[in-house]
Write an enzyme that holds these catalytic residues in place. Structure first.
Site, short mmCIF file in Angstrom:
data_model
loop_
_atom_site.label_atom_id
_atom_site.label_comp_id
_atom_site.label_asym_id
_atom_site.label_seq_id
_atom_site.Cartn_x
_atom_site.Cartn_y
_atom_site.Cartn_z
N ASP A 180 20.51 19.78 -15.17
CA ASP A 180 21.29 18.59 -15.53
C ASP A 180 22.75 19.00 -15.64
OD1 ASP A 180 22.17 16.19 -16.52
OD2 ASP A 180 21.11 16.31 -18.43
N ASP A 239 26.94 13.32 -12.07
CA ASP A 239 25.92 13.83 -12.99
C ASP A 239 24.64 13.91 -12.17
OD1 ASP A 239 24.02 14.34 -14.93
OD2 ASP A 239 24.82 12.87 -16.35
N TYR A 287 35.71 8.36 -21.86
CA TYR A 287 35.64 7.27 -20.88
C TYR A 287 36.66 6.21 -21.30
CZ TYR A 287 31.37 9.91 -20.68
OH TYR A 287 30.49 10.96 -20.62
N GLU A 294 27.41 18.51 -23.23
CA GLU A 294 28.00 17.53 -22.31
C GLU A 294 28.94 16.53 -22.96
OE1 GLU A 294 25.22 14.46 -20.95
OE2 GLU A 294 23.58 15.67 -21.72
N GLU A 317 29.20 18.88 -18.11
CA GLU A 317 27.85 19.13 -18.65
C GLU A 317 27.27 20.41 -18.09
OE1 GLU A 317 24.84 16.19 -17.61
OE2 GLU A 317 23.60 16.88 -19.28
N HIS A 361 28.54 8.83 -26.60
CA HIS A 361 27.20 9.44 -26.53
C HIS A 361 27.19 10.77 -27.26
CE1 HIS A 361 28.46 12.30 -23.36
NE2 HIS A 361 29.04 11.29 -22.74
N HIS A 402 15.36 14.71 -20.53
CA HIS A 402 15.50 14.59 -21.99
C HIS A 402 14.18 15.11 -22.53
CE1 HIS A 402 18.61 11.17 -21.23
NE2 HIS A 402 19.08 12.36 -21.00
N ASP A 428 0.82 -1.22 0.00
CA ASP A 428 0.00 0.00 0.00
C ASP A 428 0.85 1.27 0.00
OD1 ASP A 428 1.04 -0.29 2.46
OD2 ASP A 428 -0.83 -0.02 3.57
N ARG A 466 33.29 13.77 -17.81
CA ARG A 466 32.22 14.47 -18.54
C ARG A 466 32.05 15.83 -17.90
NH1 ARG A 466 28.67 10.80 -18.63
NH2 ARG A 466 27.21 11.28 -16.95
N HIS A 521 25.32 5.07 -17.20
CA HIS A 521 24.14 5.25 -16.36
C HIS A 521 24.31 4.62 -14.98
CE1 HIS A 521 21.66 5.79 -20.28
NE2 HIS A 521 22.27 6.90 -19.92
N HIS A 538 21.09 17.32 -25.34
CA HIS A 538 19.66 17.01 -25.53
C HIS A 538 18.87 18.22 -25.09
CE1 HIS A 538 19.64 16.35 -21.15
NE2 HIS A 538 20.75 15.66 -21.33
N1 GLY Z 1 21.69 13.05 -16.73
C1 GLY Z 1 21.23 12.55 -17.95
C2 GLY Z 1 21.96 13.12 -19.07
O1 GLY Z 1 22.95 13.79 -18.88
O2 GLY Z 1 21.54 12.99 -20.19
MN MN Z 2 22.30 15.53 -19.94
MN MN Z 3 23.46 14.69 -17.02
#
Ligand code: GLY
Ligand code: MN
Ligand code: MN
Length: 450
Positions: free
Chosen positions: A278, A267, A395, A391, A414, A357, A368, A47, A412, A250, A361
């Site tokens: 982000d 991140d 890696y 970003e 961003e 990547h 996203h 519940d 990274r 991720h 975005h």
């Molecule tokens: N934190 C998700 C991205 O950077 O796309």
């Molecule tokens: Mn992002």
């Molecule tokens: Mn991010």
């Protein structure tokens, strides 16, 4: 009288303006009626429910945060917006908190009509009758698909009485996606505040990081900064990834004990009043980058700089990515992590071994966010009011041909950019990015902790 205190009502003007704009767009495309429900509550176990988060499209149009609600918009010479929501229930409010009920919701949120959600199945067929187009989001939620199908069939069953069902179905989300892509002034104000909270959270996390601490302790610092500044939740699960974990794009386990010599990639961004931020920062757990870490960091920073320069109105969506890829590819050739000419590395996509990547975005209500990236097969041009991330990353896993000194770290960087009429505004620059600024912040924090 109410059994529970009411939450604050947001400034309604932007929501009303969006409803009017959507109805004007619908009218220009044949008129009709739109149905936009909010998100269902989801059970976590027995519940207990997951923390409730409204549907982004619904909230964009209404500012109404309760579950079990839908908005119906009727385009026409006198456009009408109608809310369906939970009924007032003082007994339930003692347990679960305030609910407006249709009467107060209509008045406070500026709808033309409001009814209980239980009335929807009865009223929807009447509303659909003789409307030329039904605008809704088919194929996203089976329960709502069934509900809409039942309403359509109820109209069809009445055909002999002369009522005509909508002859055409259109995806209301496609219209809303285009609207959501260009942020209005109130959205940008909220996004700037969300960005500032997240930048401060990254500073707090950097200051709290030291060898021997666990990734989850740093995650807790981020959550503390988000919540204590009034943000409702993280916009997505925070990635606190040290050493080899940073090569898992991720990674959300956040369990490792950090050691001197590790890099830590964070991140994380908060959600404020329905809007995401982000940010990624990468920094040394012990406060000083070593040689290979610094070399790679400077390449990613230079790539980000090149990508940032490419964010301006009229540039196409992919230009920041192309700029970043070029700098990373050349940097990896210079470090002898990739071999061959820049042309070859770019054309064969060899840089993808280390940078797999894309460079950004759309950002908005969803991390996203809504909006197409191509129009008629071509990358779309950037326009004032769009918000995007920049970003780039790199890696490096253990691999043949890669010197061991480069193994097991990821970088990274961003940031979040608002496209303006003349260029762009970076709204996350409160968190340091250069090697010197990061090392200075960490040195000061370590000194203060002595
Ligand atoms: N934190 C998700 C991205 O950077 O796309
Ligand atoms: Mn992002
Ligand atoms: Mn991010």
């Amino acid at each position: 009288m109410s059994a529970a205190p009411a939450p604050p009502v947001p400034d309604l003007a932007p929501f009303k303006a969006r409803r009017e704009r959507l109805m004007a767009r619908m009218l220009a495309a044949g008129g009709g009626i739109a149905v936009v429900p909010t998100a269902p509550e989801r059970a976590r176990n027995r519940d207990t429910h997951f923390p409730y988060r409204f549907d982004s499209y619904f909230h964009y149009l209404t500012g109404f945060g309760e579950p079990e609600a839908a908005v119906v918009l009727v385009a026409g010479e006198t456009p009408r917006s109608i809310l369906f929501c939970r009924e007032k229930d003082e007994e339930r409010e003692i347990w679960d908190g305030f609910r407006y009920g249709p009467e107060a919701a209509r008045e406070l949120f500026g709808f033309d009509e409001a009814w209980t959600i239980g009335d929807l199945d009865l009223r929807l067929p009447q509303m659909l009758a003789d409307q030329p187009v039904l605008w809704c989001g088919f194929g996203y939620d089976r329960d709502w698909d069934d509900r809409i199908t039942r309403a359509l069939n109820a109209v069809r069953a009445n055909a002999r009485a002369g009522t005509v069902p909508p002859h055409s179905l259109r995806d209301v989300r496609a219209e809303l996606d285009e609207m959501r892509l260009i942020k209005d002034a109130s959205e940008l104000a909220t996004m700037r505040r969300a960005a500032a909270i997240s930048a401060a959270a990254h500073c707090r996390a950097m200051a709290a990081t030291r060898p021997g601490r666990h990734e989850y302790e740093i995650e807790a610092e981020l959550l503390h900064a988000f919540r204590s500044a009034g943000s409702q939740a993280p916009a997505y699960p925070s990635i606190v990834a040290s050493g080899p974990n940073a090569c898992v794009l991720h990674y959300v386990g956040n369990e490792r004990r950090m050691a001197d010599g590790d890099l830590l990639l964070i991140d994380a961004g908060c959600e404020l009043d329905g809007y995401a931020s982000d940010i990624t920062r990468t920094f040394p757990v012990g406060g000083r980058f070593n040689g290979p870490q610094r070399d790679v960091y400077e390449i990613v920073l230079a790539a980000q700089h090149a990508a940032r320069e490419a964010v301006k109105p009229g540039a196409h969506w992919n230009e920041p990515h192309e700029a970043a890829v070029k700098v990373i590819a050349q940097g990896l050739i210079d470090l002898k992590l990739l071999r061959g000419s820049l042309e070859h590395v770019l054309e064969a996509g060899e840089y993808r071994r280390f940078y797999m990547h894309r460079t950004g975005h759309w950002l908005g209500r969803d991390v996203h966010d809504a909006g197409e990236y191509k129009l008629q097969g071509e990358w779309r041009p950037l326009e004032a009011g769009m918000v995007l991330t920049v970003e780039p990353g790199c890696y490096i896993r253990p691999a043949e041909g890669v010197p061991e000194a480069f193994w097991n770290f990821g970088v990274r960087i961003e940031d979040d950019a608002v496209v303006t009429a003349t260029g762009c505004e970076f709204i996350t620059d409160g968190a340091p990015r250069t090697v010197d600024a990061i090392e200075a912040l960490m040195r000061e924090a370590a000194d203060a902790a002595q």
